[in-house]
Design a protein around this motif. Structure first.
Motif, short mmCIF file in Angstrom:
data_model
loop_
_atom_site.label_atom_id
_atom_site.label_comp_id
_atom_site.label_asym_id
_atom_site.label_seq_id
_atom_site.Cartn_x
_atom_site.Cartn_y
_atom_site.Cartn_z
N UNK A 1 36.47 -101.61 -93.03
CA UNK A 1 37.40 -101.96 -94.10
C UNK A 1 37.10 -103.33 -94.69
N UNK A 2 36.34 -104.15 -93.97
CA UNK A 2 35.97 -105.47 -94.50
C UNK A 2 35.12 -105.34 -95.76
N UNK A 3 34.46 -104.20 -95.92
CA UNK A 3 33.60 -103.96 -97.09
C UNK A 3 34.25 -103.01 -98.08
N UNK B 1 35.84 -92.96 -97.18
CA UNK B 1 34.55 -92.70 -96.55
C UNK B 1 33.55 -93.80 -96.84
N UNK B 2 32.56 -93.87 -95.99
CA UNK B 2 31.48 -94.86 -96.14
C UNK B 2 30.14 -94.14 -95.97
N UNK B 3 29.28 -94.26 -96.94
CA UNK B 3 27.91 -93.77 -96.83
C UNK B 3 26.98 -94.97 -96.89
N UNK B 4 26.11 -95.07 -95.89
CA UNK B 4 25.16 -96.18 -95.80
C UNK B 4 23.75 -95.59 -95.74
N UNK B 5 22.97 -95.85 -96.76
CA UNK B 5 21.59 -95.40 -96.80
C UNK B 5 20.67 -96.50 -96.30
N UNK B 6 19.51 -96.11 -95.82
CA UNK B 6 18.51 -97.11 -95.44
C UNK B 6 17.43 -97.13 -96.51
N UNK C 1 39.18 -110.25 -88.41
CA UNK C 1 38.28 -109.60 -87.47
C UNK C 1 38.68 -108.15 -87.22
N UNK C 2 39.98 -107.87 -87.32
CA UNK C 2 40.44 -106.49 -87.14
C UNK C 2 39.88 -105.56 -88.22
N UNK C 3 39.61 -106.10 -89.40
CA UNK C 3 39.12 -105.26 -90.50
C UNK C 3 37.69 -104.77 -90.26
N UNK C 4 37.01 -105.36 -89.27
CA UNK C 4 35.68 -104.91 -88.91
C UNK C 4 35.70 -103.81 -87.85
#
Length: 256
Positions: A237-239, A141-146, A5-8
């Protein structure tokens, strides 16, 4: 010992969310803040309610006002620079802002085509390019597109929107290929039929609305809150080993 759960958690992270005053962007910003991130908000106006919700969760909010129609690469790079100056770094970019213009393809106005592609595709690339530069330098880094159901299908009366959302899916995969080895993941969420301003015209058409609900295995339109878990997961970090994915959150629409 660190548990799953910490990784979220997103404590110490900074996220930029576009189109944050309502709907999916507002839900994404609030979810990321609740998971621990400080948030920068890019919108045409002042997203006062979103800011209040972020601050109520003990996180910082910084508003940047821009109109994405016709925004230059240089102007959007300045947005990323402003976030980095304000917070010291940028860890998460959510490219949510989008628009839709409905008309038969044979009659589709050139200005509608340009406006839709400007917001839905050009701004996504320019913001990702500028944010990616910072993320590559920091090694994460994390990029999230819709994306959309119309990243997979053709739709009706929405040629520019469909073209843009197919392109967003392709751009997601292209950037994921280039940046994965440097610790930067690029993914997209493809919402199903959501009860937002963009779908108000469809929901007002009783026949069309009924046909859509009949095809959704869950039997209902989605709500912005239905996407919050996916945003937090892909930002976390979970992903860490997930990249180039187009994740449908659609109540089962695509499998029907």
């Amino acid at each position: 010992m660190t548990g799953i759960l910490d990784s979220f958690r997103l404590d110490g992270r900074v996220a930029l969310v576009t189109g944050s005053s309502r709907g999916l962007g507002k839900a994404a910003a609030i979810a990321l803040a609740e998971a621990g991130a400080d948030i920068a908000l890019l919108d045409r106006g002042e997203p006062a309610e979103t800011i209040a919700q972020i601050e109520a969760r003990g996180r910082r909010a910084h508003s940047i006002r821009r109109d994405l129609i016709g925004a230059s690469a240089e102007d959007l790079a300045s947005v990323i620079d402003e976030v980095v100056v304000e917070y010291g770094h940028l860890d998460i970019l959510v490219n949510n802002a989008g628009t839709i213009r409905r008309a038969p393809a044979a009659e589709y106005a050139v200005e509608n085509w340009r406006d839709v592609l400007s917001i839905n595709l050009d701004a996504v690339f320019h913001l990702s390019q500028a944010a990616g530069g910072h993320m590559l330098a920091q090694g994460r880094g994390r990029i999230i597109n819709v994306a959309s159901m119309l990243s997979f299908q053709g739709g009706i009366l929405v040629p520019a929107y469909t073209a843009s959302k197919h392109a967003v899916a392709g751009l997601t995969k292209a950037l994921a290929n280039e940046w994965a080895s440097s610790g930067v993941t690029v993914n997209a969420i493809a919402p199903g039929y959501m009860a937002t301003d963009n779908t108000a015209a469809i929901r007002a058409d009783a026949v069309r609305e009924a046909s859509i609900v009949a095809r959704i295995p869950m039997g209902r339109w989605g709500d912005a809150a239905d996407l919050q878990g996916a945003f937090v997961f892909l930002a976390s970090d979970a992903a860490a080993y997930v990249t180039g994915a187009i994740v449908p959150v659609d109540g089962g629409w695509l499998v029907r």
